[in-house]
Design a protein around this motif. Sequence first.
Motif, PDB file in Angstrom:
ATOM      1  N   TYR A  36       0.865  -0.958  -0.095  1.00 52.76           N
ATOM      2  CA  TYR A  36       0.017  -0.048   0.007  1.00 52.76           C
ATOM      3  C   TYR A  36       1.052   1.170  -0.014  1.00 52.76           C
ATOM      4  O   TYR A  36       1.773   1.481   0.794  1.00 52.76           O
ATOM      5  CB  TYR A  36      -0.748  -0.031   1.289  1.00 52.76           C
ATOM      6  N   GLY A  38      -0.748   4.434  -0.478  1.00 50.25           N
ATOM      7  CA  GLY A  38      -1.633   5.475  -0.272  1.00 50.25           C
ATOM      8  C   GLY A  38      -1.200   6.732   0.497  1.00 50.25           C
ATOM      9  O   GLY A  38      -0.127   6.852   1.151  1.00 50.25           O
ATOM     10  N   SER A  61     -11.511   5.074   2.267  1.00 51.29           N
ATOM     11  CA  SER A  61     -11.057   4.669   0.970  1.00 51.29           C
ATOM     12  C   SER A  61      -9.836   3.379   1.316  1.00 51.29           C
ATOM     13  O   SER A  61      -9.782   2.600   0.250  1.00 51.29           O
ATOM     14  CB  SER A  61     -10.216   5.697   0.479  1.00 51.29           C
ATOM     15  N   LEU A  62      -9.057   3.487   2.253  1.00 52.11           N
ATOM     16  CA  LEU A  62      -8.327   2.466   2.565  1.00 52.11           C
ATOM     17  C   LEU A  62      -8.876   1.299   2.927  1.00 52.11           C
ATOM     18  O   LEU A  62      -8.467  -0.136   2.369  1.00 52.11           O
ATOM     19  CB  LEU A  62      -7.686   2.627   3.997  1.00 52.11           C
ATOM     20  N   TRP A  65     -10.026   0.059  -0.565  1.00 56.27           N
ATOM     21  CA  TRP A  65      -8.877  -0.799  -1.184  1.00 56.27           C
ATOM     22  C   TRP A  65      -8.530  -2.169  -0.798  1.00 56.27           C
ATOM     23  O   TRP A  65      -8.428  -3.316  -1.527  1.00 56.27           O
ATOM     24  CB  TRP A  65      -7.656   0.158  -0.978  1.00 56.27           C
ATOM     25  N   LEU A  66      -8.644  -2.416   0.733  1.00 57.78           N
ATOM     26  CA  LEU A  66      -8.322  -3.577   1.178  1.00 57.78           C
ATOM     27  C   LEU A  66      -9.472  -4.700   0.756  1.00 57.78           C
ATOM     28  O   LEU A  66      -9.089  -5.744   0.213  1.00 57.78           O
ATOM     29  CB  LEU A  66      -8.147  -3.582   2.542  1.00 57.78           C
ATOM     30  N   SER A  68     -11.326  -4.603  -2.051  1.00 54.51           N
ATOM     31  CA  SER A  68     -11.173  -4.688  -3.427  1.00 54.51           C
ATOM     32  C   SER A  68     -10.133  -5.761  -3.708  1.00 54.51           C
ATOM     33  O   SER A  68     -10.183  -6.619  -4.609  1.00 54.51           O
ATOM     34  CB  SER A  68     -11.149  -3.318  -4.093  1.00 54.51           C
ATOM     35  N   GLU A  69      -8.961  -5.564  -2.752  1.00 53.32           N
ATOM     36  CA  GLU A  69      -7.738  -6.326  -3.232  1.00 53.32           C
ATOM     37  C   GLU A  69      -8.170  -7.864  -2.709  1.00 53.32           C
ATOM     38  O   GLU A  69      -7.690  -8.925  -3.290  1.00 53.32           O
ATOM     39  CB  GLU A  69      -6.549  -5.935  -2.618  1.00 53.32           C
ATOM     40  N   PRO A  82     -17.191   3.398  -1.872  1.00 54.63           N
ATOM     41  CA  PRO A  82     -16.656   4.477  -1.173  1.00 54.63           C
ATOM     42  C   PRO A  82     -17.517   5.459  -0.834  1.00 54.63           C
ATOM     43  O   PRO A  82     -18.581   5.477  -1.430  1.00 54.63           O
ATOM     44  CB  PRO A  82     -15.898   4.928  -2.559  1.00 54.63           C
ATOM     45  N   SER A 133      -6.036  -6.775   6.681  1.00 54.13           N
ATOM     46  CA  SER A 133      -4.873  -7.031   6.061  1.00 54.13           C
ATOM     47  C   SER A 133      -4.397  -8.296   5.963  1.00 54.13           C
ATOM     48  O   SER A 133      -3.752  -8.861   5.149  1.00 54.13           O
ATOM     49  CB  SER A 133      -3.924  -5.794   6.726  1.00 54.13           C
TER      50      SER A 133
END
Length: 356
Positions: A36, A38, A61-62, A65-66, A68-69, A82, A133
């Motif tokens: 990451y 960002g 947003s973080l 992102w997690l 979506s990954e 979002p 994570s």
Amino acid sequence: MSPEDLDQADDMDGEDGGAQEILLREAAGLLRELGYTGPLSNEDDLLRSCESGAACQLFTSLCVWLVSELKSVSNLEDNVSPTEGPADSETFQLEMSGVISELHCPCTSLTSNNVTSRLLKPANCLQLIVFLSTELEAARLLKKSNVSTSEPVRHNEDVLYELRLLGKALDLPEISPDVPVTELMRDLENKITELSGMVQMSSPLFKAQLEPEQWETLQELHYSMLKEYECRMRMLVTRFDVTVQSFHWSERAQLKEKSMNEVYSPLRKSLRAESGITIPHLLAAREDYSRILHTCNATTCQKTRSAIQKMLMTGTVPDRGGRPNEIEPPMPTWEKRREGGGKSQHWGKRNKRKRT
């Protein structure tokens, strides 16, 4: 968001304490490992976003992102959208609740109480980042293990360094960075199983099965002990520095200051105030560690005795005194050290105030 929830969020500093700092370090480290880059890569920025929780767009947003990954490397069905501002915080928490439920999150702080008030404390927000994570990290490893073993896999440099130390301890050949993960773990498991059958090992010292809340308590205790160790170690190191500095006061030492520093500096750099003991060390400890062995018994002294220990003081050991309760007034007469003598100072009894 109700006023009671805001008051609860304001009181988080006194409740979380050391656990929040541990979560912050762990979350920042996991994000770096995941690649990451960002705006929340810095620990201070990450903590500030978690203080606002679901109302902060950077934090949401973080999380997006997690998730979506995670969806790209697993079969996760739920998703989070979002946010555009604090007004979307409740919707975000409802969607995140579905993701957490699908992943079977064991953290009670993220699965209990009101859904729209879980992400008000920074500690809970950090716990969410750590959980997502670790899930993402595990999903990526599982996906790599399912890839054909003929495909070379590049390991992280830190992980490779630890694996090389492990291989050296197990007397294995040099580990190549191109070795697939499945083959590497299989070789390590076979070697450990082989050595375990040759060496008699006692039972683990720690046998309990802890609940998620108990693991959090254990982390807090571990953090407190690390702080205590660091404080004591810094005190000892400071005393050591002061003692060494006193040897430099003499004229002879000033002439040999360079040679003294050449010997002292490497030893001083090896003294670290931080402890390297982690919770995995506790899990790996055996019952033998709980046995207290006296260093002065005959069996131990046979292997550790040196020429210094064989020296004995002959005769009566002089009494150096120094016991205040045995000193009676008046105090002894002291004489100044001057050439040709000098006037002596007599210390008399001090006038004591009479009690009325």
